[in-house]
Write an enzyme that holds these catalytic residues in place. Structure first.
Site, mmCIF file in Angstrom:
data_model
loop_
_atom_site.group_PDB
_atom_site.id
_atom_site.type_symbol
_atom_site.label_atom_id
_atom_site.label_comp_id
_atom_site.label_asym_id
_atom_site.label_seq_id
_atom_site.Cartn_x
_atom_site.Cartn_y
_atom_site.Cartn_z
ATOM 1 N N CYS A 168 -3.790 -0.304 -3.511
ATOM 2 C CA CYS A 168 -4.123 1.057 -3.931
ATOM 3 C C CYS A 168 -3.376 1.347 -5.220
ATOM 4 O O CYS A 168 -2.334 0.748 -5.491
ATOM 5 C CB CYS A 168 -3.817 2.088 -2.850
ATOM 6 S SG CYS A 168 -2.080 2.337 -2.503
ATOM 7 N N CYS B 125 5.187 0.093 -7.341
ATOM 8 C CA CYS B 125 5.681 -1.207 -6.892
ATOM 9 C C CYS B 125 7.025 -1.523 -7.524
ATOM 10 O O CYS B 125 7.177 -1.456 -8.746
ATOM 11 C CB CYS B 125 4.663 -2.306 -7.257
ATOM 12 S SG CYS B 125 5.117 -3.929 -6.628
ATOM 13 N N CYS C 250 0.857 -1.182 0.000
ATOM 14 C CA CYS C 250 0.000 0.000 0.000
ATOM 15 C C CYS C 250 0.895 1.235 0.000
ATOM 16 O O CYS C 250 2.121 1.116 0.036
ATOM 17 C CB CYS C 250 -0.889 -0.033 1.235
ATOM 18 S SG CYS C 250 -2.289 1.085 1.171
#
Length: 138
Positions: free
Chosen positions: A80, A87, A8
């Site tokens: 999210c 990422c 997240c």
């Protein structure tokens, strides 16, 4: 045993809730981690709303994703859009999953209205986690 990372933005609410449910549903079939692109500390309302569902996340810590880059993850779940876009690359055959849950920490209103938003998001994550485990963890 599978290694699962829930990612997240701040590792404060959504990823913490998902970690709690994934641990609950997988038992000893997976090792669950949660992290953030940043670390904001575990939100006290997330702890409270999970306790209402008899899952204790009060000992969870807020961790940065860079702490886990050497772990051979089987699955990375971003919860999210910001985390999905930011990422990092994991150097293994990692299956990535994404669901953009609303951020309950952004809820406005009375304390009860804010807690209702936490409960609403908790229920969404609970369903997602149960379905994920049912489909992905044998």
């Amino acid at each position: 045993m599978k290694n699962i990372l829930v990612l997240c933005t701040g590792n404060s609410c959504r990823s913490q809730i998902a970690e709690g449910y994934l641990k609950h549903y997988t038992g000893d079939k997976a090792k669950i981690y949660s992290a953030g692109i940043e670390t904001h500390g575990v939100n006290p309302r997330a702890i409270k709303v999970m306790a209402e569902d008899h899952i204790d996340i009060s000992k969870h810590t807020s961790n940065n994703v860079n702490e886990y880059l050497d772990i051979p993850f089987d699955f990375v779940i971003t919860v999210c859009d910001n985390a999905n876009e930011a990422c990092p690359y994991f150097p293994r055959n990692v299956e990535r999953f994404h669901f953009n849950f609303p951020d309950p920490a952004k809820a406005k209103g009375t304390e009860e209205e804010i807690m209702e938003e936490f409960r609403r998001v908790r229920e969404m994550i609970k369903v997602y986690a149960a379905e994920f485990v049912q489909k992905q963890i044998v």
